[in-house]
Scaffold this motif. Structure first.
Motif, PDB file in Angstrom:
ATOM      1  N   SER A  47       0.709  -1.246  -0.043  1.00 60.89           N
ATOM      2  CA  SER A  47       0.131   0.021  -0.119  1.00 60.89           C
ATOM      3  C   SER A  47       0.800   1.205  -0.151  1.00 60.89           C
ATOM      4  O   SER A  47       0.712   2.232  -0.729  1.00 60.89           O
ATOM      5  N   SER A  48       1.997   1.393   0.955  1.00 59.37           N
ATOM      6  CA  SER A  48       2.981   2.453   0.960  1.00 59.37           C
ATOM      7  C   SER A  48       3.387   2.769  -0.546  1.00 59.37           C
ATOM      8  O   SER A  48       3.695   3.794  -0.964  1.00 59.37           O
ATOM      9  N   LYS A  51       1.063   4.270  -2.888  1.00 57.78           N
ATOM     10  CA  LYS A  51       0.511   5.571  -2.675  1.00 57.78           C
ATOM     11  C   LYS A  51       1.996   6.467  -3.139  1.00 57.78           C
ATOM     12  O   LYS A  51       2.073   7.683  -3.528  1.00 57.78           O
ATOM     13  N   HIS A  55      -1.229   9.168  -7.424  1.00 58.35           N
ATOM     14  CA  HIS A  55      -1.943   9.985  -6.557  1.00 58.35           C
ATOM     15  C   HIS A  55      -3.424   9.601  -7.289  1.00 58.35           C
ATOM     16  O   HIS A  55      -3.700   9.198  -8.222  1.00 58.35           O
ATOM     17  N   ILE A  70      -6.896   6.710 -10.262  1.00 59.69           N
ATOM     18  CA  ILE A  70      -5.588   6.668  -9.729  1.00 59.69           C
ATOM     19  C   ILE A  70      -4.750   7.222 -11.039  1.00 59.69           C
ATOM     20  O   ILE A  70      -5.076   6.567 -12.130  1.00 59.69           O
ATOM     21  N   ILE A  97      -6.094   3.041  -3.282  1.00 60.53           N
ATOM     22  CA  ILE A  97      -5.343   3.743  -2.322  1.00 60.53           C
ATOM     23  C   ILE A  97      -6.314   5.168  -2.107  1.00 60.53           C
ATOM     24  O   ILE A  97      -7.367   5.387  -2.796  1.00 60.53           O
ATOM     25  N   ASP A  99      -5.072   9.099  -0.911  1.00 59.84           N
ATOM     26  CA  ASP A  99      -4.088  10.059  -0.625  1.00 59.84           C
ATOM     27  C   ASP A  99      -4.560  10.767   0.201  1.00 59.84           C
ATOM     28  O   ASP A  99      -5.792  11.142   0.384  1.00 59.84           O
TER      29      ASP A  99
END
Length: 270
Positions: A47-48, A51, A55, A70, A97, A99
């Motif tokens: 997930s990180s 990200k 965006h 996305i 995601i 953000d």
């Protein structure tokens, strides 16, 4: 905590045991014939990392309606919609995601009251989205409960043919692409229908189409397409928003659905 997502479909998986740093062994969503595992094999992304590389971009359709996508494209590439109603805002379909900029922007638009998702290909990171807004309910049809890969206490598996989230928003079970395949009706002005992949707005934006598997070109039988048409016939709508950017029917949407069902059924009989 390391949480992995399938790079092909964007489905998020819980931390793996006994080794939390290891990705899942496989993705049942992609192994199903309605999706696919690439020739290069199953790929995973945290997930990180997702990200860090992507965006969320938004598009304004009207004062009370925006789509989210996305950018650059990731996984299936679908869009989600923020629908603003006087009874609370609703997120239709979901993304892999969320953000910080999008989180702040959504909060600035008023209370996000619920998430509703058309089918399992778009479940993605639904738990993260719910948590970010104080564990708001996630509405999924019970007929697709088996496809949830990361259970979450906010998930509500509804069971009937329709569910009114609020006086302006109704979920309609159509089936077809998935047994619990759902569309969303917004009772505003002449009416809006949000179809995900259940009714796919095609390149000729006067029509939609219907498939059991889009990537593998497996059609639906006569009965199931006919049922999809029947499921929305009592609702009024002028605009149809499909799953992908630019795929919308901006007028005469109900007639477009009727034409599309008739065209599909005629082709099956040829």
């Amino acid at each position: 905590m390391t949480e992995y997502l399938c790079a092909t479909c964007g489905t998020q998986y819980p931390e793996q045991k006994p080794d939390p740093a290891s990705p899942p062994s496989h993705c049942p969503i992609c192994e199903d014939e309605r999706q696919y595992v690439p020739d290069t094999g199953q790929k995973w992304i945290t997930s990180s990392d997702l990200k860090a590389q992507h965006h969320i971009r938004r598009e304004r359709h009207s004062e009370k309606l925006h789509s989210l996508i996305i950018d650059p494209r990731a996984a299936i590439g679908q869009r989600a919609f923020l629908i603003e109603t006087s009874y609370g805002n609703v997120l239709w379909d979901c993304l892999a995601i969320l953000d910080q900029a999008t989180l702040d922007w959504i909060k600035s638009r008023g209370k996000l009251a619920a998430i509703a998702i058309s089918h399992p290909h778009y479940y993605t990171a639904m738990g993260d989205w719910s948590d970010a807004f104080d564990q708001i309910p996630i509405y999924l049809h019970q007929d697709d409960a088996q496809w949830v890969q990361k259970p979450h206490p906010a998930i509500h598996h509804w069971t009937e043919n329709t569910l009114s989230i609020n006086p302006d928003i109704t979920l309609i079970k159509c089936g077809g692409h998935f047994e619990g395949g759902t569309v969303l009706h917004w009772r505003k002005t002449k009416g809006y229908l949000f179809t995900g992949d259940i009714m796919q707005v095609v390149a000729d934006q006067k029509y939609v189409s219907f498939m059991y598997s889009y990537p593998n070109y497996i059609p639906l039988p006569h009965r199931k397409v006919e049922n999809i048409g029947h499921s929305v016939e009592s609702y009024d709508f002028d605009v149809v928003h499909g799953a992908f950017e630019g795929r919308s029917i901006n007028k005469d949407g109900k007639q477009a659905i009727i034409r599309s069902v008739n065209r599909y059924l005629k082709a099956l009989e040829a």
